[in-house]
Design an enzyme around this catalytic site. Structure first.
Site, PDB file in Angstrom:
ATOM      1  N   ALA A  43      -9.404   7.274   3.571  1.00 15.99           N
ATOM      2  CA  ALA A  43     -10.306   6.227   4.078  1.00 15.99           C
ATOM      3  C   ALA A  43      -9.468   4.978   4.364  1.00 15.99           C
ATOM      4  O   ALA A  43      -9.753   3.879   3.882  1.00 15.99           O
ATOM      5  CB  ALA A  43     -11.440   5.938   3.086  1.00 15.99           C
ATOM      6  N   HIS A  56      -3.928  -0.397   3.586  1.00 15.32           N
ATOM      7  CA  HIS A  56      -3.000   0.735   3.494  1.00 15.32           C
ATOM      8  C   HIS A  56      -1.914   0.622   4.566  1.00 15.32           C
ATOM      9  O   HIS A  56      -0.744   0.936   4.322  1.00 15.32           O
ATOM     10  CB  HIS A  56      -3.741   2.062   3.702  1.00 15.32           C
ATOM     11  CG  HIS A  56      -4.801   2.345   2.688  1.00 15.32           C
ATOM     12  ND1 HIS A  56      -6.152   2.292   2.979  1.00 15.32           N
ATOM     13  CD2 HIS A  56      -4.708   2.667   1.376  1.00 15.32           C
ATOM     14  CE1 HIS A  56      -6.841   2.592   1.901  1.00 15.32           C
ATOM     15  NE2 HIS A  56      -6.002   2.822   0.911  1.00 15.32           N
ATOM     16  N   GLN A  94      -3.200  -1.734 -11.931  1.00 14.96           N
ATOM     17  CA  GLN A  94      -2.659  -0.413 -11.581  1.00 14.96           C
ATOM     18  C   GLN A  94      -1.161  -0.509 -11.267  1.00 14.96           C
ATOM     19  O   GLN A  94      -0.358   0.313 -11.709  1.00 14.96           O
ATOM     20  CB  GLN A  94      -3.425   0.137 -10.374  1.00 14.96           C
ATOM     21  CG  GLN A  94      -2.770   1.333  -9.716  1.00 14.96           C
ATOM     22  CD  GLN A  94      -3.602   1.932  -8.612  1.00 14.96           C
ATOM     23  OE1 GLN A  94      -4.558   2.637  -8.881  1.00 14.96           O
ATOM     24  NE2 GLN A  94      -3.264   1.666  -7.356  1.00 14.96           N
ATOM     25  N   ARG A 117     -14.157   0.610  -0.573  1.00 13.49           N
ATOM     26  CA  ARG A 117     -15.524   0.501  -1.091  1.00 13.49           C
ATOM     27  C   ARG A 117     -16.333  -0.601  -0.392  1.00 13.49           C
ATOM     28  O   ARG A 117     -17.556  -0.638  -0.533  1.00 13.49           O
ATOM     29  CB  ARG A 117     -15.510   0.265  -2.604  1.00 13.49           C
ATOM     30  CG  ARG A 117     -15.021   1.481  -3.378  1.00 13.49           C
ATOM     31  CD  ARG A 117     -15.308   1.392  -4.863  1.00 13.49           C
ATOM     32  NE  ARG A 117     -15.040   2.653  -5.536  1.00 13.49           N
ATOM     33  CZ  ARG A 117     -13.956   2.936  -6.264  1.00 13.49           C
ATOM     34  NH1 ARG A 117     -13.026   2.021  -6.436  1.00 13.49           N
ATOM     35  NH2 ARG A 117     -13.812   4.111  -6.820  1.00 13.49           N
TER      36      ARG A 117
END
Ligand code: PAF
Length: 286
Positions: free
Chosen positions: A36, A41, A157, A191
């Site tokens: 997605a 990205h 993360q 999201r």
């Protein structure tokens, strides 16, 4: 016709390709994703291309990092579109393993990074970071790139991945890439697609609250008091639930309640829900 990246779906296929590049003396960058794809990205891809001769982007929606009531089934999957985007960006290879390739029958190993994973997003999502740490360890070892690239939007993360690479002596440089934002400064996220127009209109309040908190701390206010103001701002802006808004040190993620110590950079971190959609973001202090 737009060039498509080569697609590898097996670990031996990926390893063979990377081995050939390395034999030619070329460097390799890995951009792990769950697909997605969006501009965030693609910023990771561009950064990887700036550092490495060849870039592999992995697309794998990792079941191990979703809790039982989270959105694994409904997580957006857009394989054809993702491949077009990777092709247009000049990515060499898309690594797209299926679940059986990543977690074969009898899979029994978990990578758990203690300390960094109990706070912030780890508090309410106990399995999440074990799932991330396990799959990222596998991806790093499967590809063995020179460097791997992760967004600073998921700052916790990023720190977890830096720590596991260091602790397990994985010979891959872990590089953080600045968060890409929409025109109104909302952090890009797969999201965001879940938000209704009314919820999307409330989303910029998160970055506004983070910047407010950072500015108050810069002026000398205690971090705990500034964070309380930030939580009130999110509440007043119509966020349905605030999971956290806290100030923590970047390295080690220790809570900062007064002022950040000298030479100890800190960030404001927030996670909050609009309807069922959980948004996270962070902003540096100072
Ligand atoms: O940030 C993500 O998209 C995922 O957590 C990652 C790093 C690809 C692991 O599944």
């Amino acid at each position: 016709m737009t060039a498509r990246p080569a697609v590898d779906r097996t670990v031996p296929g990926l390893r063979e390709r990377v081995r050939a590049w390395r034999a030619d003396g070329r460097t390799v960058g890995l951009v792990p994703t769950m697909g997605a794809l969006h501009d965030g990205h693609m910023a990771l891809v561009r950064t990887a291309q700036g550092h490495c001769d060849h870039v592999v982007a992995s697309i794998f929606v990792n079941p191990a990092q979703f809790g039982p009531r989270e959105d694994f089934e409904s997580y957006p999957r857009r394989e054809a579109r993702d491949l077009v985007m990777l092709g247009e960006a000049g990515v060499d290879v898309a690594f797209m393993p299926d679940v059986a390739e990543m977690y074969p029958e009898g899979f029994a190993t978990t990578v758990a990074v203690s300390g960094l994973t109990e706070c912030l997003c780890g508090r309410d999502r106990p399995v999440h970071f074990q799932g991330v740490a396990t799959v990222v360890t596998k991806l790093l070892l499967q590809c063995l790139p020179d460097a791997a690239f992760f967004g600073e939007k998921d700052f916790q993360q990023l720190q977890v991945i830096r720590r596991l690479a260091r602790d397990l002596d994985i010979p891959v440089a872990i590089r953080g890439v600045a968060t890409v934002r929409e025109a109104d400064d909302v952090a890009l996220s797969s999201r965001n697609a879940y938000l209704t127009p009314a919820q999307r209109a409330r989303a910029p309040a998160m970055i506004a609250a983070l910047r407010h908190v950072a500015a108050r701390i810069d002026e000398g206010m205690a971090a705990a008091e500034a964070a309380e103001q930030g939580r009130r701002m999110l509440d007043g802006a119509g966020f349905d639930r605030i999971d956290y808004l806290e100030v923590r040190e970047e390295d080690g993620l220790a809570l900062v309640e007064a002022q950040p110590g000298p030479g100890r950079p800190a960030r404001v971190f927030a996670a909050a829900l609009l309807g069922d959609t959980r948004l996270i973001d962070n902003w540096p202090v100072g």
